[in-house]
Scaffold this motif. Structure first.
Motif, short mmCIF file in Angstrom:
data_model
loop_
_atom_site.label_atom_id
_atom_site.label_comp_id
_atom_site.label_asym_id
_atom_site.label_seq_id
_atom_site.Cartn_x
_atom_site.Cartn_y
_atom_site.Cartn_z
N GLY A 175 -27.31 16.50 14.36
CA GLY A 175 -26.92 17.87 14.65
C GLY A 175 -27.23 18.25 16.09
N GLY A 176 -26.50 19.22 16.60
CA GLY A 176 -26.62 19.57 18.01
C GLY A 176 -27.94 20.17 18.42
N ALA A 177 -28.71 20.74 17.46
CA ALA A 177 -29.96 21.40 17.80
C ALA A 177 -31.14 20.45 17.86
N HIS A 178 -30.94 19.20 17.50
CA HIS A 178 -32.06 18.25 17.44
C HIS A 178 -32.51 17.90 18.86
N PRO A 179 -33.83 17.77 19.09
CA PRO A 179 -34.32 17.46 20.45
C PRO A 179 -33.84 16.12 20.98
N ASP A 180 -33.60 15.14 20.11
CA ASP A 180 -33.08 13.85 20.58
C ASP A 180 -31.70 14.02 21.20
N VAL A 181 -30.88 14.88 20.59
CA VAL A 181 -29.53 15.14 21.12
C VAL A 181 -29.63 15.83 22.47
N ALA A 182 -30.50 16.82 22.57
CA ALA A 182 -30.69 17.54 23.84
C ALA A 182 -31.17 16.59 24.93
N ASN A 183 -32.05 15.67 24.56
CA ASN A 183 -32.56 14.71 25.55
C ASN A 183 -31.46 13.77 26.03
N ILE A 184 -30.64 13.27 25.10
CA ILE A 184 -29.53 12.39 25.48
C ILE A 184 -28.56 13.13 26.40
N GLU A 185 -28.27 14.38 26.07
CA GLU A 185 -27.36 15.17 26.91
C GLU A 185 -27.90 15.32 28.33
N LYS A 186 -29.19 15.57 28.45
CA LYS A 186 -29.80 15.72 29.78
C LYS A 186 -29.71 14.41 30.56
N GLU A 216 -22.50 8.37 26.55
CA GLU A 216 -21.46 9.17 25.90
C GLU A 216 -21.29 8.74 24.44
N GLU A 217 -21.37 7.45 24.20
CA GLU A 217 -21.21 6.95 22.83
C GLU A 217 -22.38 7.35 21.94
N ILE A 218 -23.61 7.16 22.43
CA ILE A 218 -24.76 7.49 21.57
C ILE A 218 -24.94 9.00 21.43
N GLU A 219 -24.45 9.78 22.39
CA GLU A 219 -24.49 11.23 22.23
C GLU A 219 -23.63 11.67 21.06
N ARG A 220 -22.44 11.09 20.94
CA ARG A 220 -21.56 11.42 19.82
C ARG A 220 -22.19 11.02 18.49
N ILE A 221 -22.79 9.83 18.45
CA ILE A 221 -23.41 9.37 17.21
C ILE A 221 -24.61 10.25 16.84
N ALA A 222 -25.46 10.53 17.82
CA ALA A 222 -26.65 11.33 17.56
C ALA A 222 -26.29 12.75 17.11
N ARG A 223 -25.26 13.33 17.72
CA ARG A 223 -24.83 14.66 17.33
C ARG A 223 -24.34 14.68 15.88
#
Length: 384
Positions: free
Chosen positions: A348-359, A337-344
């Motif tokens: 930005g929300g469209a980045h594949p790293d953010v999508a991967n963390i969310e999954k 949850e913490e790194i998802e907020r930082i990565a977003r």
């Protein structure tokens, strides 16, 4: 991919075996295939055209680049509607008529460009650094423009990275094999192919680059970097044992060469840990990450992509382990949850790293809920 096979029978030739057409340098395993290609494969019609383009390798790179640019523009078409290139200020490129791309961490109306404009900008910046003898640090920073956005300072990804990889390769492929920019361009191409999931082509490029650097007696640091990239490709292809052995050797090599606090050492530590996860060696991965993760957070910072990737790997090592405690699962979810907020915020929300963390976060929460539900049911059974 680059040309490492016979043009007729696809026999693997590496970078030095076989023979070449005397006019255009198209490669063959032997005279029989060369004659067959001339008589039956249409080479008699293409030979002069290939030579005029600069030879077989240049001709191939030009074609692959054109196809990659078209694929990148098509993939970005919805995102780029109504926008203009921040370099040339046009919607369609004046010469190539190609569309716009983005695929970095830029948001809103920022970061739209043509691949041709990005490539020309990188080419000019690198050439100026060489001409003015600006020093290694400046040259390196300018070289990063081949795959890094000048506005958000984040790497391009997916098909845009692939198109820039081919742009870089076609720019420097005509130089001698010993030229450092040509060698680096091969690395950029391999990374671009890998990022676009053209894994077999990426493997061919990585293996050819490693063989070339070893044959030329390159520096240990450069060979280690290529080995790391090759190991990542093995891993993406599911060749986990090969990847693990190479990642372990790469981490040890970087540790000995650079020490514990260097970015490259920390990257290799995470790569090694990820390979351990592939083989479900969770305890070893957690031990390694508990030692190296605090160093990354202190030296590189909480928002650095290496730190984020390392914490992601650690969270996965926690919740995927069948022996994980409830505290382990809670720690995994809290970390994600913490790194998802930082990565977003950073990418930005469209980045594949953010999508991967969310999954991964969804998976971890599901495991935690299942464990909590199981405990609740067990307690209820005990009370009956």
């Amino acid at each position: 991919m680059i040309l490492t096979q016979c043009a007729v029978c696809a026999t693997e030739l590496g970078l030095s075996l076989g023979k070449k057409c005397g006019r255009c340098s198209t490669r063959y395993c032997g005279a029989a295939c060369q004659v067959q290609h001339w008589k039956e494969g249409g080479h008699d019609q293409l030979c002069r055209k290939i030579k005029k383009a600069g030879g077989a390798e240049q001709y191939n790179a030009n074609q692959k680049y054109t196809n990659a640019v078209a694929a990148a523009a098509e993939a970005c078409a919805e995102d780029t509607k109504g926008q203009t290139c921040y370099i040339c200020t046009q919607a369609l490129h004046w010469k190539t008529k190609e569309g716009l791309v983005r695929m970095c961490a830029c948001r809103g109306t920022a970061g739209f460009a043509h691949v041709s404009c990005l490539a020309e900008q990188a080419k000019i910046l690198v050439a100026e650094a060489v001409e003015n003898n600006l020093g290694a640090k400046t040259k390196n920073a300018r070289w990063h423009r081949w795959y890094t956005c000048s506005l958000c300072e984040q790497h391009y990804h997916g098909v845009v990275y692939c198109a820039l990889g081919w742009a870089c390769w076609k720019t420097y492929v005509g130089r001698p094999e010993t030229d450092s920019f040509r060698q680096c361009a091969m690395s950029v191409l391999g990374s671009g192919l890998s990022d676009a999931d053209h894994l077999e082509d990426a493997l061919s490029v990585r293996e050819a680059e490693l063989a070339m650097r070893r044959r030329l007696g390159d520096r240990e640091s450069n060979i280690l970097a290529v080995q790391s990239n090759l190991a990542a490709t093995y891993r993406s292809l599911g060749r986990f044992e090969e990847a693990l052995q190479m990642k372990r050797d790469g981490y040890t090599g970087h540790l000995n060469l650079y020490g514990t606090e260097h970015r490259e050492t920390l990257i290799e530590a995470n790569n090694y840990a990820a390979s351990l996860l592939d083989l479900q060696r969770f305890a070893e991965a957690k031990t390694l990450l508990r030692k190296t993760m605090p160093v990354s957070r202190r030296v590189l910072g909480e928002s650095d992509d290496t730190t984020l990737h390392m914490r992601l790997t650690y969270a996965m090592a926690l919740y995927k382990d069948s022996t994980a405690t409830l505290d382990d699962l809670n720690e995994a979810v809290n970390t994600l949850e913490e790194i998802e907020r930082i990565a977003r915020r950073v990418f930005g929300g469209a980045h594949p790293d953010v999508a991967n963390i969310e999954k991964v976060l969804q998976d971890a929460r599901a495991v935690l809920r299942a464990r909590e539900t199981g405990l609740a049911e067990a307690l209820a059974d005990m009370r009956v």
